[in-house]
Design a protein around this motif. Sequence first.
Motif, PDB file in Angstrom:
ATOM      1  N   GLY A 192       4.639 -10.858  -1.179  1.00 27.37           N
ATOM      2  CA  GLY A 192       5.077  -9.814  -0.268  1.00 27.37           C
ATOM      3  C   GLY A 192       4.948 -10.302   1.099  1.00 27.37           C
ATOM      4  N   GLN A 193       4.032 -11.368   1.285  1.00 30.02           N
ATOM      5  CA  GLN A 193       3.839 -11.639   2.877  1.00 30.02           C
ATOM      6  C   GLN A 193       5.432 -12.373   3.357  1.00 30.02           C
ATOM      7  OE1 GLN A 193       1.060 -11.045   4.307  1.00 30.02           O
ATOM      8  NE2 GLN A 193       1.518 -11.969   6.022  1.00 30.02           N
ATOM      9  N   ARG A 194       5.994 -12.940   2.389  1.00 26.86           N
ATOM     10  CA  ARG A 194       6.855 -13.410   3.096  1.00 26.86           C
ATOM     11  C   ARG A 194       8.135 -12.462   3.303  1.00 26.86           C
ATOM     12  NH1 ARG A 194      11.355 -16.604  -1.248  1.00 26.86           N
ATOM     13  NH2 ARG A 194      13.098 -17.098   0.326  1.00 26.86           N
ATOM     14  N   TYR A 195       8.120 -11.097   2.828  1.00 24.09           N
ATOM     15  CA  TYR A 195       8.894 -10.210   3.001  1.00 24.09           C
ATOM     16  C   TYR A 195       8.680  -9.078   3.999  1.00 24.09           C
ATOM     17  CZ  TYR A 195      11.668 -12.096  -0.927  1.00 24.09           C
ATOM     18  OH  TYR A 195      12.518 -12.828  -1.580  1.00 24.09           O
ATOM     19  N   LEU A 196       7.451  -9.108   4.659  1.00 26.79           N
ATOM     20  CA  LEU A 196       6.788  -8.047   5.508  1.00 26.79           C
ATOM     21  C   LEU A 196       7.883  -8.151   6.876  1.00 26.79           C
ATOM     22  CD1 LEU A 196       3.087  -8.305   5.237  1.00 26.79           C
ATOM     23  CD2 LEU A 196       4.577  -6.712   4.350  1.00 26.79           C
ATOM     24  N   LYS A 197       8.126  -9.112   7.267  1.00 23.99           N
ATOM     25  CA  LYS A 197       9.010  -9.125   8.463  1.00 23.99           C
ATOM     26  C   LYS A 197      10.268  -8.458   8.682  1.00 23.99           C
ATOM     27  CE  LYS A 197      10.964 -13.743   7.192  1.00 23.99           C
ATOM     28  NZ  LYS A 197      11.025 -15.093   7.665  1.00 23.99           N
ATOM     29  N   TYR A 198      10.940  -8.412   7.259  1.00 25.37           N
ATOM     30  CA  TYR A 198      12.269  -7.786   7.404  1.00 25.37           C
ATOM     31  C   TYR A 198      11.870  -6.183   7.297  1.00 25.37           C
ATOM     32  CZ  TYR A 198      13.625 -12.104   5.526  1.00 25.37           C
ATOM     33  OH  TYR A 198      14.071 -13.596   5.279  1.00 25.37           O
ATOM     34  N   LEU A 199      10.628  -5.626   7.175  1.00 26.52           N
ATOM     35  CA  LEU A 199      10.484  -4.026   7.196  1.00 26.52           C
ATOM     36  C   LEU A 199      10.587  -3.860   8.664  1.00 26.52           C
ATOM     37  CD1 LEU A 199       7.309  -3.962   4.817  1.00 26.52           C
ATOM     38  CD2 LEU A 199       9.534  -3.063   4.527  1.00 26.52           C
ATOM     39  N   ASP A 200      10.271  -4.658   9.411  1.00 27.85           N
ATOM     40  CA  ASP A 200      10.341  -4.158  10.959  1.00 27.85           C
ATOM     41  C   ASP A 200      11.734  -3.723  11.139  1.00 27.85           C
ATOM     42  OD1 ASP A 200       7.643  -4.850  11.180  1.00 27.85           O
ATOM     43  OD2 ASP A 200       8.025  -6.663  11.938  1.00 27.85           O
ATOM     44  N   VAL A 248      -3.908   8.040   4.141  1.00 29.08           N
ATOM     45  CA  VAL A 248      -4.104   6.776   4.997  1.00 29.08           C
ATOM     46  C   VAL A 248      -3.084   6.264   5.840  1.00 29.08           C
ATOM     47  CG1 VAL A 248      -6.011   5.984   3.275  1.00 29.08           C
ATOM     48  CG2 VAL A 248      -3.494   5.202   2.884  1.00 29.08           C
ATOM     49  N   THR A 249      -1.852   6.332   5.350  1.00 33.10           N
ATOM     50  CA  THR A 249      -0.545   5.740   6.289  1.00 33.10           C
ATOM     51  C   THR A 249      -0.636   6.488   7.098  1.00 33.10           C
ATOM     52  OG1 THR A 249       0.899   7.312   4.655  1.00 33.10           O
ATOM     53  CG2 THR A 249       0.738   4.955   4.330  1.00 33.10           C
ATOM     54  N   ASN A 250      -0.691   7.896   7.375  1.00 33.30           N
ATOM     55  CA  ASN A 250      -0.644   8.732   8.617  1.00 33.30           C
ATOM     56  C   ASN A 250      -1.734   8.454   9.682  1.00 33.30           C
ATOM     57  OD1 ASN A 250       2.039  10.618   8.519  1.00 33.30           O
ATOM     58  ND2 ASN A 250       1.214  10.262   6.462  1.00 33.30           N
ATOM     59  N   LEU A 251      -2.994   8.329   9.034  1.00 29.20           N
ATOM     60  CA  LEU A 251      -4.100   7.915   9.776  1.00 29.20           C
ATOM     61  C   LEU A 251      -3.735   6.716  10.544  1.00 29.20           C
ATOM     62  CD1 LEU A 251      -7.044   8.957   7.614  1.00 29.20           C
ATOM     63  CD2 LEU A 251      -6.310   9.873   9.864  1.00 29.20           C
ATOM     64  N   THR A 252      -3.246   5.759   9.796  1.00 26.85           N
ATOM     65  CA  THR A 252      -2.818   4.267  10.579  1.00 26.85           C
ATOM     66  C   THR A 252      -1.900   4.557  11.778  1.00 26.85           C
ATOM     67  OG1 THR A 252      -2.947   3.199   8.244  1.00 26.85           O
ATOM     68  CG2 THR A 252      -1.968   2.135  10.145  1.00 26.85           C
ATOM     69  N   TYR A 253      -0.799   5.364  11.485  1.00 20.14           N
ATOM     70  CA  TYR A 253       0.093   5.590  12.529  1.00 20.14           C
ATOM     71  C   TYR A 253      -0.372   6.405  13.528  1.00 20.14           C
ATOM     72  CZ  TYR A 253       3.378   4.921   8.694  1.00 20.14           C
ATOM     73  OH  TYR A 253       4.137   4.342   7.457  1.00 20.14           O
ATOM     74  N   GLU A 254      -1.620   7.167  13.355  1.00 20.29           N
ATOM     75  CA  GLU A 254      -2.419   8.050  14.668  1.00 20.29           C
ATOM     76  C   GLU A 254      -3.302   6.966  15.307  1.00 20.29           C
ATOM     77  OE1 GLU A 254      -2.010  10.803  15.511  1.00 20.29           O
ATOM     78  OE2 GLU A 254      -0.594  11.642  14.253  1.00 20.29           O
ATOM     79  N   LEU A 255      -3.848   6.035  14.549  1.00 21.58           N
ATOM     80  CA  LEU A 255      -4.934   5.406  15.320  1.00 21.58           C
ATOM     81  C   LEU A 255      -4.382   4.171  15.852  1.00 21.58           C
ATOM     82  CD1 LEU A 255      -7.705   5.634  12.586  1.00 21.58           C
ATOM     83  CD2 LEU A 255      -7.538   7.029  14.654  1.00 21.58           C
ATOM     84  N   PHE A 256      -3.486   3.519  15.310  1.00 17.76           N
ATOM     85  CA  PHE A 256      -2.769   2.248  15.848  1.00 17.76           C
ATOM     86  C   PHE A 256      -1.271   2.305  16.205  1.00 17.76           C
ATOM     87  CE2 PHE A 256      -5.998   1.557  12.613  1.00 17.76           C
ATOM     88  CZ  PHE A 256      -7.019   0.728  13.254  1.00 17.76           C
ATOM     89  N   GLN A 257      -1.277   1.994  17.411  1.00 13.62           N
ATOM     90  CA  GLN A 257       0.088   2.095  17.882  1.00 13.62           C
ATOM     91  C   GLN A 257       1.197   0.788  17.451  1.00 13.62           C
ATOM     92  OE1 GLN A 257       0.972   4.721  19.868  1.00 13.62           O
ATOM     93  NE2 GLN A 257      -1.061   5.413  19.529  1.00 13.62           N
ATOM     94  N   THR A 258       0.786  -0.055  16.753  1.00 13.50           N
ATOM     95  CA  THR A 258       1.519  -1.129  16.494  1.00 13.50           C
ATOM     96  C   THR A 258       2.551  -0.797  15.500  1.00 13.50           C
ATOM     97  OG1 THR A 258       1.680  -3.392  15.512  1.00 13.50           O
ATOM     98  CG2 THR A 258      -0.190  -2.141  14.684  1.00 13.50           C
ATOM     99  N   ARG A 259       3.606  -1.291  15.269  1.00 11.03           N
ATOM    100  CA  ARG A 259       4.581  -0.793  14.267  1.00 11.03           C
ATOM    101  C   ARG A 259       5.106  -2.353  13.582  1.00 11.03           C
ATOM    102  NH1 ARG A 259       2.749   3.071  14.770  1.00 11.03           N
ATOM    103  NH2 ARG A 259       3.493   5.151  15.019  1.00 11.03           N
ATOM    104  N   LYS A 260       4.377  -3.338  13.707  1.00  6.57           N
ATOM    105  CA  LYS A 260       4.429  -4.528  13.043  1.00  6.57           C
ATOM    106  C   LYS A 260       3.910  -4.470  11.677  1.00  6.57           C
ATOM    107  CE  LYS A 260       4.949  -7.474  17.218  1.00  6.57           C
ATOM    108  NZ  LYS A 260       4.373  -8.521  17.850  1.00  6.57           N
ATOM    109  N   HIS A 261       4.443  -4.822  10.807  1.00 10.76           N
ATOM    110  CA  HIS A 261       4.305  -4.367   9.297  1.00 10.76           C
ATOM    111  C   HIS A 261       3.133  -5.502   8.711  1.00 10.76           C
ATOM    112  CE1 HIS A 261       7.463  -1.621   9.149  1.00 10.76           C
ATOM    113  NE2 HIS A 261       6.940  -0.961   8.313  1.00 10.76           N
ATOM    114  N   ARG A 262       3.229  -6.660   9.416  1.00  8.13           N
ATOM    115  CA  ARG A 262       2.460  -7.503   8.814  1.00  8.13           C
ATOM    116  C   ARG A 262       0.759  -7.390   9.536  1.00  8.13           C
ATOM    117  NH1 ARG A 262       4.893 -10.263  13.246  1.00  8.13           N
ATOM    118  NH2 ARG A 262       3.475 -10.788  15.057  1.00  8.13           N
ATOM    119  N   TYR A 263       0.703  -6.477  10.243  1.00 10.16           N
ATOM    120  CA  TYR A 263      -0.676  -5.770  10.906  1.00 10.16           C
ATOM    121  C   TYR A 263      -0.823  -4.381  10.188  1.00 10.16           C
ATOM    122  CZ  TYR A 263      -0.053  -9.170  14.649  1.00 10.16           C
ATOM    123  OH  TYR A 263      -0.100 -10.245  15.417  1.00 10.16           O
ATOM    124  N   MET A 264       0.115  -3.719   9.771  1.00  7.45           N
ATOM    125  CA  MET A 264       0.229  -2.383   9.534  1.00  7.45           C
ATOM    126  C   MET A 264      -0.512  -2.283   8.282  1.00  7.45           C
ATOM    127  SD  MET A 264       3.465  -0.159  11.086  1.00  7.45           S
ATOM    128  CE  MET A 264       2.881   1.237   9.930  1.00  7.45           C
TER     129      MET A 264
END
Length: 316
Positions: A192-200, A248-264
């Motif tokens: 999955g690490q290879r395909y995370l960049k496409y999620l952006d 947990v996903t919506n808490l992540t959206y609230e707490l962190f402004q990043t939308r890069k999936h390799r971090y999210m």
Amino acid sequence: MKQQRTWIFLVVALLALIGLFMTYDTGPNLDYVIPRRAVRLATILLVGISVAYSSVIFQTITNNKILTPAIMGYESVFILFQTVIVFIYGDKTFQVITHQDNFFYAVLLMMAFSLMMYLLVFGKSKHSIYHLLLLGLVLGALFQTFGQFLQIVIDPNEFSVIQGFMFVSFNKINTDLLAIAAITLLATLIVGQRYLKYLDVLALGKEHAINLGLNYQKLVRIYMLMISLLVSVSTALVGPVTFLGILVTNLTYELFQTRKHRYMVWLCSGIACVALLLGQFLVEHIFNFSTTVSIVVNFVGGIYFMYLMLKTRKAL
């Protein structure tokens, strides 16, 4: 700077909870308590990462923040399978079918269910992802109803066996299954690490992703395979957790402004592990095992889901 403090706080909170979970009220029998808690801790981390990883991917490809893979009916398939084998074999179920075989059969069945739905929706016609969600919702309701019918006619003593699969439990974990689940998770994460960049790019929408040169159907097929594998493994290992993904996903959206999936995906995994650790700690030391983690998580997650619905309605 604010984001860095939030990241540091999450890491510190996770490490503190791990330390508290492992050392609180251990008593004199450390040789017995610590290994058992280590197994539960490993299971919690595995389930937390699986649920968070699959939920982030699922919400991205569906472009909807209040959906989780649970809507696809995986949990209904799992409970129906357990109900059917107990209905057939009764209280001798796990004398005929070992826990390892039950785990493999459940995972394969949920994977086959996911593949069947994908082929029905995307096989020859060009349906959207929402047709897949609708089919999963309808089939999930059908399987749930059939499972409830079998549970009504089954012997009450045998029904207690099924109840063990209906609620998440980290107290009786088969270490052989844990090792298999960990290897499966690790392999999925590496791929999955290879395909995370496409999620952006997919987060921009189907039309934009296609215009930017992505093979949308191929990527959705890969992501759905990953989601079904992660959900199948976590559900077969400990049981269903319906609202954990939404929480947990919506808490992540609230707490962190990043939308890069390799971090999210990793931030969300950290929050999921914190939630499960806190829930298990409350179950063991506050409620004295009078409830289960799934009830605690689903209660909090259900309230948060209602908050999200009201928040979305006000925004409209």
